[in-house]
Design a protein around this motif. Structure first.
Motif, PDB file in Angstrom:
ATOM      1  N   HIS A  91       0.819  -1.214   0.000  1.00  9.33           N
ATOM      2  CA  HIS A  91       0.000   0.000   0.000  1.00  9.33           C
ATOM      3  C   HIS A  91       0.854   1.266   0.000  1.00  9.33           C
ATOM      4  O   HIS A  91       0.586   2.212   0.759  1.00  9.33           O
ATOM      5  CB  HIS A  91      -0.949   0.009   1.201  1.00  9.33           C
ATOM      6  CG  HIS A  91      -1.939  -1.113   1.197  1.00  9.33           C
ATOM      7  ND1 HIS A  91      -1.714  -2.313   1.854  1.00  9.33           N
ATOM      8  CD2 HIS A  91      -3.147  -1.235   0.592  1.00  9.33           C
ATOM      9  CE1 HIS A  91      -2.748  -3.107   1.665  1.00  9.33           C
ATOM     10  NE2 HIS A  91      -3.645  -2.485   0.892  1.00  9.33           N
ATOM     11  N   GLY A  92       1.869   1.270  -0.810  1.00  7.46           N
ATOM     12  CA  GLY A  92       2.695   2.465  -0.951  1.00  7.46           C
ATOM     13  C   GLY A  92       3.787   2.616   0.077  1.00  7.46           C
ATOM     14  O   GLY A  92       4.559   3.584   0.035  1.00  7.46           O
ATOM     15  N   SER A  93       3.871   1.676   1.031  1.00  9.16           N
ATOM     16  CA  SER A  93       4.931   1.722   2.039  1.00  9.16           C
ATOM     17  C   SER A  93       5.969   0.652   1.745  1.00  9.16           C
ATOM     18  O   SER A  93       5.637  -0.427   1.242  1.00  9.16           O
ATOM     19  CB  SER A  93       4.356   1.515   3.447  1.00  9.16           C
ATOM     20  OG  SER A  93       3.540   2.609   3.818  1.00  9.16           O
ATOM     21  N   LEU A  94       7.213   0.944   2.064  1.00  7.40           N
ATOM     22  CA  LEU A  94       8.312   0.033   1.751  1.00  7.40           C
ATOM     23  C   LEU A  94       9.037  -0.393   3.024  1.00  7.40           C
ATOM     24  O   LEU A  94       9.110   0.377   3.991  1.00  7.40           O
ATOM     25  CB  LEU A  94       9.306   0.707   0.798  1.00  7.40           C
ATOM     26  CG  LEU A  94       8.758   1.127  -0.570  1.00  7.40           C
ATOM     27  CD1 LEU A  94       8.337   2.587  -0.531  1.00  7.40           C
ATOM     28  CD2 LEU A  94       9.801   0.933  -1.643  1.00  7.40           C
ATOM     29  N   GLY A  95       9.564  -1.613   2.991  1.00  6.46           N
ATOM     30  CA  GLY A  95      10.308  -2.105   4.141  1.00  6.46           C
ATOM     31  C   GLY A  95      11.258  -3.208   3.744  1.00  6.46           C
ATOM     32  O   GLY A  95      11.032  -3.917   2.763  1.00  6.46           O
ATOM     33  N   LEU A  96      12.332  -3.347   4.513  1.00  5.78           N
ATOM     34  CA  LEU A  96      13.266  -4.437   4.283  1.00  5.78           C
ATOM     35  C   LEU A  96      12.605  -5.757   4.678  1.00  5.78           C
ATOM     36  O   LEU A  96      11.915  -5.832   5.695  1.00  5.78           O
ATOM     37  CB  LEU A  96      14.539  -4.233   5.103  1.00  5.78           C
ATOM     38  CG  LEU A  96      15.381  -2.994   4.765  1.00  5.78           C
ATOM     39  CD1 LEU A  96      16.571  -2.905   5.704  1.00  5.78           C
ATOM     40  CD2 LEU A  96      15.843  -3.026   3.319  1.00  5.78           C
ATOM     41  N   ARG A  97      12.833  -6.781   3.875  1.00  6.56           N
ATOM     42  CA  ARG A  97      12.254  -8.092   4.154  1.00  6.56           C
ATOM     43  C   ARG A  97      13.352  -9.145   4.083  1.00  6.56           C
ATOM     44  O   ARG A  97      14.050  -9.263   3.074  1.00  6.56           O
ATOM     45  CB  ARG A  97      11.155  -8.415   3.137  1.00  6.56           C
ATOM     46  CG  ARG A  97      10.433  -9.745   3.426  1.00  6.56           C
ATOM     47  CD  ARG A  97       9.331  -9.967   2.427  1.00  6.56           C
ATOM     48  NE  ARG A  97       9.856 -10.153   1.081  1.00  6.56           N
ATOM     49  CZ  ARG A  97       9.128 -10.007  -0.027  1.00  6.56           C
ATOM     50  NH1 ARG A  97       7.869  -9.628   0.047  1.00  6.56           N
ATOM     51  NH2 ARG A  97       9.674 -10.230  -1.216  1.00  6.56           N
ATOM     52  N   PHE A  98      13.487  -9.888   5.184  1.00  2.87           N
ATOM     53  CA  PHE A  98      14.505 -10.924   5.264  1.00  2.87           C
ATOM     54  C   PHE A  98      13.851 -12.274   5.528  1.00  2.87           C
ATOM     55  O   PHE A  98      12.841 -12.357   6.240  1.00  2.87           O
ATOM     56  CB  PHE A  98      15.504 -10.618   6.380  1.00  2.87           C
ATOM     57  CG  PHE A  98      16.302  -9.368   6.149  1.00  2.87           C
ATOM     58  CD1 PHE A  98      17.476  -9.407   5.434  1.00  2.87           C
ATOM     59  CD2 PHE A  98      15.859  -8.152   6.647  1.00  2.87           C
ATOM     60  CE1 PHE A  98      18.214  -8.252   5.212  1.00  2.87           C
ATOM     61  CE2 PHE A  98      16.585  -6.988   6.430  1.00  2.87           C
ATOM     62  CZ  PHE A  98      17.769  -7.039   5.702  1.00  2.87           C
ATOM     63  N   GLY A  99      14.435 -13.310   4.986  1.00  2.00           N
ATOM     64  CA  GLY A  99      13.885 -14.642   5.156  1.00  2.00           C
ATOM     65  C   GLY A  99      14.301 -15.323   6.439  1.00  2.00           C
ATOM     66  O   GLY A  99      13.794 -16.391   6.769  1.00  2.00           O
ATOM     67  N   SER A 100      15.238 -14.723   7.171  1.00  9.16           N
ATOM     68  CA  SER A 100      15.723 -15.288   8.430  1.00  9.16           C
ATOM     69  C   SER A 100      15.529 -14.268   9.544  1.00  9.16           C
ATOM     70  O   SER A 100      15.219 -13.100   9.295  1.00  9.16           O
ATOM     71  CB  SER A 100      17.209 -15.655   8.319  1.00  9.16           C
ATOM     72  OG  SER A 100      17.440 -16.517   7.231  1.00  9.16           O
TER      73      SER A 100
END
Length: 256
Positions: A91-100
């Motif tokens: 929804h227009g917001s961004l964030g770091l995404r990690f699998g661990s």
């Protein structure tokens, strides 16, 4: 386990191996962008906020395209194996995404100083010493050297506060175990970081008295009085004045 270091030299490790450091980030703005996203690891950031972080009130005409290019380059870096991370969009917001699971140094510092103080209250000097050293090691490093912004200054102040608490804990633990020279050293570090902190001068004075160094206690008081006068136009508190008078008289000082 992924470890992210934002203090000192920026780096990301995966299972104990370096994935990348700040030299791989896309320039100065890429460095700022990554750090800001990492500080908001659990709270996605609206795209407009990222533009504000990068350019403030002087956003160029092509700010949106420039941000998209930075995000693309940062995604390419994050996606490289074995890290396999990404930047999520929701929804227009961004964030770091990690699998661990992620260990973040600034969070670790805050947690460690809480653990150190709790251990000290329980009388667990070994745990207090260990946690306080972790907090001091992290919080004592520079955050985004060469950059200035309100959010950066706020983060530096939080790290400085954590460092002071860690050093105060180290000083108390050292005094409790009879390592008075180390206790004085840590107390002096607190005074250097916050030269208007009267409680730090009081601790330093009491430590000097315990070591039989009345002259050192008097010097600490004189330094405090001078800083308060020059910076605030104020005088030491009545309790500190009473401690000073007791040192001058050579009277026994409780808690020293």
């Amino acid at each position: 386990m992924i470890r992210i270091y934002l203090t000192g030299r920026i780096a990301v490790e995966h299972d104990g191996s370096l994935s990348f450091d700040e030299s791989a980030l896309p320039g100065r703005q890429g460095r700022v962008l990554f750090v800001y996203l990492a500080t908001r690891l659990h709270d996605p950031v609206p795209r407009a906020d990222l533009e504000e972080v990068l350019w403030g009130d002087s956003q160029p005409a092509g700010a949106q395209a420039a941000l998209s290019a930075l995000l693309s380059r940062l995604r390419s870096l994050l996606r490289k194996p074995p890290l396999g991370a990404d930047i999520s969009v929701d929804h227009g917001s961004l964030g770091l995404r990690f699998g661990s699971s992620v260990w973040l140094d600034i969070e670790a510092a805050a947690n460690a100083v809480d653990e150190a103080e709790g251990a000290a209250r329980r009388g667990d000097t070994r745990a207090a010493w260990s946690h306080a050293n972790v907090a001091a090691a992290i919080a004592g490093r520079t955050f985004l050297a060469g950059e200035e912004a309100p959010w950066i200054e706020a983060r530096r102040q939080r790290l400085s506060a954590a460092l002071i608490r860690a050093l105060e804990c180290l000083s108390a633990v050292s005094a409790g175990t009879g390592e008075l020279t180390a206790a004085v050293h840590h107390a002096e570090q607190v005074v250097a970081l916050d030269p208007l902190r009267e409680s730090a001068y009081e601790r330093l004075m009491r430590l000097h008295v315990t070591m039989g160094n009345g002259a050192g206690a008097l010097r600490a008081f004189a330094d405090c009085r001078e800083r308060l006068r020059d910076d605030l136009g104020a005088s030491p508190s009545p309790s500190l004045e009473r401690l000073h008078l007791a040192v001058l008289r050579g009277e026994p000082i409780s808690g020293s």
